[in-house]
Design a protein around this motif. Structure first.
Motif, short mmCIF file in Angstrom:
data_model
loop_
_atom_site.label_atom_id
_atom_site.label_comp_id
_atom_site.label_asym_id
_atom_site.label_seq_id
_atom_site.Cartn_x
_atom_site.Cartn_y
_atom_site.Cartn_z
N LYS A 23 7.42 -0.07 9.52
CA LYS A 23 8.63 0.75 10.07
C LYS A 23 8.70 1.89 10.37
CE LYS A 23 12.76 -1.44 7.58
NZ LYS A 23 12.83 -1.15 6.03
N GLY A 24 7.81 2.74 9.68
CA GLY A 24 7.61 4.51 9.50
C GLY A 24 6.97 4.22 10.80
N LEU A 25 5.98 3.27 11.78
CA LEU A 25 5.40 3.23 12.86
C LEU A 25 6.46 3.31 14.21
CD1 LEU A 25 1.86 2.78 11.24
CD2 LEU A 25 2.19 4.77 11.84
N ASN A 26 7.23 2.79 14.03
CA ASN A 26 7.94 1.87 15.19
C ASN A 26 7.55 1.40 15.44
OD1 ASN A 26 10.30 3.70 13.95
ND2 ASN A 26 8.69 5.79 14.88
N GLY A 27 6.83 0.09 15.04
CA GLY A 27 6.52 -1.01 15.68
C GLY A 27 5.20 -0.60 16.49
N GLU A 28 4.39 0.81 16.19
CA GLU A 28 3.49 0.44 17.06
C GLU A 28 2.44 -0.38 15.74
OE1 GLU A 28 2.63 4.97 17.85
OE2 GLU A 28 1.29 4.92 16.24
N ALA A 29 0.75 -0.85 16.69
CA ALA A 29 0.20 -1.70 16.22
C ALA A 29 -0.45 -0.69 15.11
CB ALA A 29 -0.75 -2.06 16.94
N GLY A 76 -26.05 11.02 4.52
CA GLY A 76 -26.65 10.55 3.41
C GLY A 76 -25.62 10.50 2.02
N PHE A 77 -24.20 10.47 2.21
CA PHE A 77 -23.31 10.07 1.63
C PHE A 77 -23.43 8.68 1.04
CE2 PHE A 77 -21.84 13.95 3.32
CZ PHE A 77 -22.38 14.67 2.49
N ASN A 78 -22.58 8.78 -0.45
CA ASN A 78 -23.24 7.49 -0.86
C ASN A 78 -21.68 6.65 -1.26
OD1 ASN A 78 -24.54 5.59 -2.44
ND2 ASN A 78 -24.43 5.88 -4.61
N VAL A 79 -22.04 6.59 -0.05
CA VAL A 79 -20.34 5.30 0.57
C VAL A 79 -21.38 3.64 0.28
CG1 VAL A 79 -18.75 4.60 2.29
CG2 VAL A 79 -20.15 6.90 2.30
N SER A 80 -19.73 3.17 -0.67
CA SER A 80 -20.31 1.46 -1.67
C SER A 80 -20.02 1.01 0.06
CB SER A 80 -19.36 1.99 -2.39
OG SER A 80 -19.03 -0.08 -2.60
N PRO A 81 -21.37 -0.09 0.24
CA PRO A 81 -20.40 -0.76 1.30
C PRO A 81 -19.77 -1.90 1.43
CG PRO A 81 -22.40 -1.64 0.44
CD PRO A 81 -22.17 -0.15 -0.59
N THR A 82 -18.93 -1.98 0.86
CA THR A 82 -17.62 -3.10 0.07
C THR A 82 -16.50 -3.27 0.32
OG1 THR A 82 -17.10 -1.72 -1.64
CG2 THR A 82 -18.28 -3.31 -2.21
N TRP A 83 -16.53 -1.66 1.71
CA TRP A 83 -15.26 -2.18 2.30
C TRP A 83 -14.94 -2.24 3.87
CZ3 TRP A 83 -15.22 -0.14 7.25
CH2 TRP A 83 -16.71 0.49 7.73
N GLU A 84 -13.98 -2.46 4.23
CA GLU A 84 -13.93 -4.02 5.11
C GLU A 84 -12.33 -3.73 6.72
OE1 GLU A 84 -13.65 -8.35 4.45
OE2 GLU A 84 -14.97 -8.03 3.23
N LYS A 85 -12.36 -3.99 7.27
CA LYS A 85 -11.47 -3.30 7.95
C LYS A 85 -10.71 -4.21 8.13
CE LYS A 85 -12.14 -2.11 12.11
NZ LYS A 85 -12.29 -1.83 13.81
N CYS A 86 -9.00 -4.54 7.70
CA CYS A 86 -7.90 -5.25 7.89
C CYS A 86 -6.98 -5.56 9.06
CB CYS A 86 -7.52 -5.91 6.61
SG CYS A 86 -8.83 -6.26 4.96
N ALA A 87 -7.20 -6.04 10.00
CA ALA A 87 -6.41 -6.64 10.54
C ALA A 87 -5.09 -6.75 10.64
CB ALA A 87 -6.08 -7.46 11.93
N ASP A 88 -4.56 -7.04 9.37
CA ASP A 88 -2.56 -7.22 8.58
C ASP A 88 -3.11 -7.44 7.21
OD1 ASP A 88 -3.30 -10.07 8.40
OD2 ASP A 88 -2.82 -10.60 9.94
N ILE A 89 -2.30 -7.56 7.33
CA ILE A 89 -1.58 -8.20 5.92
C ILE A 89 -1.96 -8.58 5.00
CG2 ILE A 89 0.44 -8.80 5.29
CD1 ILE A 89 -0.58 -5.82 3.24
N ASN A 90 -2.05 -10.24 5.21
CA ASN A 90 -2.88 -11.44 4.94
C ASN A 90 -4.32 -10.96 5.20
OD1 ASN A 90 0.07 -12.89 5.93
ND2 ASN A 90 -0.97 -13.47 7.78
N ALA A 91 -4.93 -10.26 5.95
CA ALA A 91 -6.83 -10.56 5.66
C ALA A 91 -6.59 -9.33 4.89
CB ALA A 91 -6.77 -9.99 6.91
#
Ligand SMILES: NC(=O)c1ccc[n+]([C@@H]2O[C@H](COP(=O)([O-])OP(=O)(O)OC[C@H]3O[C@@H](n4cnc5c(N)ncnc54)[C@H](O)[C@@H]3O)[C@@H](O)[C@H]2O)c1
Ligand SMILES: [Zn+2]
Length: 710
Positions: free
Chosen positions: A99-105, A267-282
């Motif tokens: 809603k906040g993004l007015n239907g934008e992807a 050189g920063f320690n970023v945990s490799p556990t993050w993922e991009k998710c296309a939608d709330i199901n992902a």
């Protein structure tokens, strides 16, 4: 109860929990209870907005700043995160975003919610210039020195900088399809400081070894460590930090994803556990995957953080007073299961503390089969009201062994039996005692109770003590079993004849499989051939040249760890001087308080301990420090007392203390009227300086001190 009374009560309680949690690193209740109470308050306040208290915990970030550190203002506020334990709430969150993004992807980035302490680091021209806690979100504590001890955090970032910053160490960037953005001259990174689980366990093993109370959990331990005054002792606990946010006035990145990728490159320690998710199901799939997989990570996590990926969309969604509208935390309930309590056994630990262990019908918990759980101590059994045969709830937190957290009374039958706590040590029969104020019962037979005797040997042979590690892995057990040694002093009477050909087979510990079934494991035979015997005897011989500080640590005096042993040796120089010291002299040694002093004093009064020392002395162990014998340099500081605070350009702590002693001065343990000079270095502790000002104690710089040496 009226809404008004309830709101007042919840406000007071939650503020109290916040204070304990953030100021004293203590969890009075578990997070789930805390979050549910906060949610109740939020709902009541929504219903009766006029009753909301001005100090309501729903309005602000939970922490505050402390008096112990300088205060810094955050250039960008450090907020909290909205949180939920339910998937339905996540769907609602997703609806609000749409809603906040007015239907934008839009897309999400999912990350682990690391359970530690929020930190913010400022870099100027690539150099780490400041590290701060979150505090109340607007102002935090400046703990730069402590943050600098994090080994994985770059003190200097190298790469291509934005115009105006020269960095000769890197070649000009080669043009690529997607050029790396230049590093801005001023930026902040944020992340979670934490104590890795392995490190937490290592520290607790060490504390158990010398009889210190154990750290309760890694989060509170990390939070307490970051707030210590002495960054030297902070460095000893290997804190770590995962970065998850990049902030700058310049628009360096367009998405959160980009920032994570680039931070890792820089050189920063970023945990490799993050993922991009296309939608709330992902997002839901990510949550499912990590529900059990999170227990394989090197630190505790307590949920998943879901963030809208595009920065322009984040700006569009904005913030509430306390948290961003473009992110939410999904928290895992502590993993729990219920099963039957079949029996309770009692383990005697290294310090004689007796711990009840629950034996359970096997049950699957967070991906592993659990058959045993901790009941902590007698108080805990009474508090839970648990009986044999009960159906109990077990939970897995960060610890390896799960704990019993409650009883399912609806399942209780007439067949349950009370748990009778033993009155005598299950290992040696000595009557158990309970010390004032302690929850555990103890076996006081510290020298001859089998598990304590075993622990005493293990302590004695460790690398940082006598370094006879060729006696590890069951060999000590064998020597004890065969009656060859009873006290570590007996090691020095061992001979080739006594050792050669010794042999023992240890029965196999059963293997427990994932379905709870057991199969016999492999039996293990220890046999002493000539090579083994040679190794053992030569290690014992070499141990005679271990330093006095190592020997003092090896004695296994309660609370006397490595650091304390070093302090005592630096101060007294010899065992004779140490043994002759009155209690208050001991208590006055820097970093040795009354508790350690009393323990050491009592230890040296014990006749059996004195005989033990005589035997070690006769064997040729070192009881004099070589360092201490350095000649007196002058008496230019004679009759003067000193204390120092901060760090110095030309001296380590040790070398400063040595100079004071070598020139006839005396080191005091705290600021008092007896103190003549406080030597003030860089990043001095504000409390010492303040006290010195109050008492009119002269403060001198490092240079002035050097001048006094003449
Ligand atoms: N048990 C208690 O007595 C007690 C008392 C106070 C607070 N708490 C707990 O602390 C929580 C409140 O703490 P809070 O205000 O810090 O909120 P929060 O911990 O729920 O969320 C905000 C924090 O999450 C952390 N975080 C971890 N991983 C992150 C990631 N990948 N991205 C962004 N942030 C990440 C950051 O430190 C951030 O400050 C409560 O919900 C409660 O569970 C417990
Ligand atoms: Zn015992």
């Amino acid at each position: 109860m009226s809404a008004q009374t309830r709101i007042q009560e919840l406000t007071d309680r939650l503020n109290y929990y916040n204070d304990q949690y953030y100021q004293h690193s203590r969890s009075v209740v578990d997070d789930f209870t805390f979050d549910k109470l906060l949610e109740e308050l939020q709902q009541l306040e929504a219903q009766y907005p006029e009753l909301r208290q001005p100090d309501s915990p729903t309005l602000r970030v939970g922490g505050t700043i402390s008096k112990e550190f300088p205060t810094v203002y955050h250039r960008f506020p450090m907020l909290s995160l909205g949180n939920t334990y339910s998937e339905a709430d996540l769907i609602e969150f997703d609806n609000r975003v749409r809603k906040g993004l007015n239907g934008e992807a839009y897309e999400y980035i999912c990350e682990q919610k690391f359970d530690g302490v929020a930190l913010s680091m400022t870099y100027e021209n690539g150099v780490l210039v400041q590290g701060a806690t979150r505090g109340d979100g607007v102002r935090g504590d400046d703990i730069t020195n402590n943050i600098r001890t994090i080994r994985t955090l770059p003190l200097k970032v190298t790469g291509r900088f934005a115009a105006g910053v020269a960095d000769e160490s890197t070649p000009p960037a080669t043009p690529a399809a997607e050029p790396t953005p230049a590093i801005p001259s001023l930026f902040e990174v944020r992340g979670e400081g934490f104590l890795p689980l392995a490190e937490f366990e290592r520290i607790n093993r060490e504390r158990e070894d010398i009889g210190e109370p154990l750290l309760a959990n890694p989060r509170n331990a990390a939070s307490g460590t970051f707030k210590q005054q002495d960054s030297g002792s902070v460095a000893k606990r290997r804190l770590d930090c995962y970065l998850y946010s990049f902030l700058s006035d310049e628009a360096v990145f367009k998405t959160h994803e980009e920032s994570l990728v680039r931070m890792a490159e820089w050189g920063f320690n970023v945990s490799p556990t993050w993922e991009k998710c296309a939608d709330i199901n992902a997002v839901m799939a990510y949550i499912q995957k990590w529900d059990t997989q999170r227990f394989t990570l090197p630190l505790n996590t307590d949920g998943i953080v879901i963030k809208v990926n595009r920065y322009d969309q984040q700006r569009e969604l904005g913030f509430t007073a306390k948290s961003p509208r473009w992110a939410i935390a999904y928290k895992f309930k502590a993993a729990g299961a219920s099963t039957t309590l079949n029996s309770v056994s009692y383990q005697v630990g290294r310090t004689g503390a007796v711990t009840p262990v629950a034996h359970l019908s096997p049950v699957l918990l967070a991906g592993t089969v659990v058959k045993r759980a901790s009941l902590h101590n007698a108080n805990e059994i009474a508090r839970l009201g648990v009986m044999l045969g009960d159906t109990v709830f077990v939970e897995k937190g960060g610890e390896i062994i799960p704990k019993v957290t409650g009883v399912d009374l609806s399942q209780r039958t007439d067949a349950v039996q009370p748990i009778t706590y033993p009155t005598e040590c299950p290992a040696c029969g000595t009557p158990l005692v309970r010390k004032e104020g302690e929850a555990h019962f103890y076996c006081t037979n510290d020298k001859h109770c089998p598990p304590q005797r075993q622990a005493r040997f293990e302590h004695f042979i460790q690398r940082r003590a006598m370094n006879i590690e060729s006696l590890g892995e069951g060999k000590i057990e064998l020597l004890i079993d065969k009656g060859l040694v009873e006290s570590p002093a007996d090691l020095y009477d061992l001979t080739n004849e006594k050792l050669l050909g010794l042999e023992k087979t240890y029965p196999a510990a059963p293997l427990i499989h994932d379905d709870g079934s057991e199969t016999p494991g492999k039996a293990r035979t220890v046999k002493f051939g000539q090579k083994t015997v040679d190794n053992i005897l030569s290690a014992i011989e070499r141990s005679k040249s271990q330093s006095f500080a190592n020997v003092l640590f090896a004695l296994g005096i309660r609370y006397v760890g490595n650091t304390t042993a070093d302090r005592l040796v630096a101060y007294f120089g010899s065992l004779d001087a140490l043994m002759a010291a009155p209690l208050d002299t001991l208590a006055g040694v820097p970093d040795v308080g009354p508790r350690i002093a009393e323990s050491a004093y009592a230890w040296f009064q014990d006749a059996e301990n004195r005989q033990y020392i005589d035997r070690l002395r006769a064997a040729g162990l070192q009881f004099v420090s070589e360092k201490k014998q350095v000649a007196q340099e002058s008496d230019s500081l004679a009759g003067k007392t000193f204390l120092y605070t901060g760090t110095f350009a030309n001296f380590s702590r040790e070398s400063l203390e040595e100079r004071i002693a070598a020139n006839g001065g005396k080191l005091l343990s705290g600021v008092s009227k007896k103190l003549n000079y406080l030597i003030v270095g860089e990043n001095a502790g504000p409390s010492k300086v303040q006290k010195a000002q109050q008492l009119n104690v002269p403060m001198i710089s490092e240079d002035e001190f050097v001048a006094m040496l003449g």
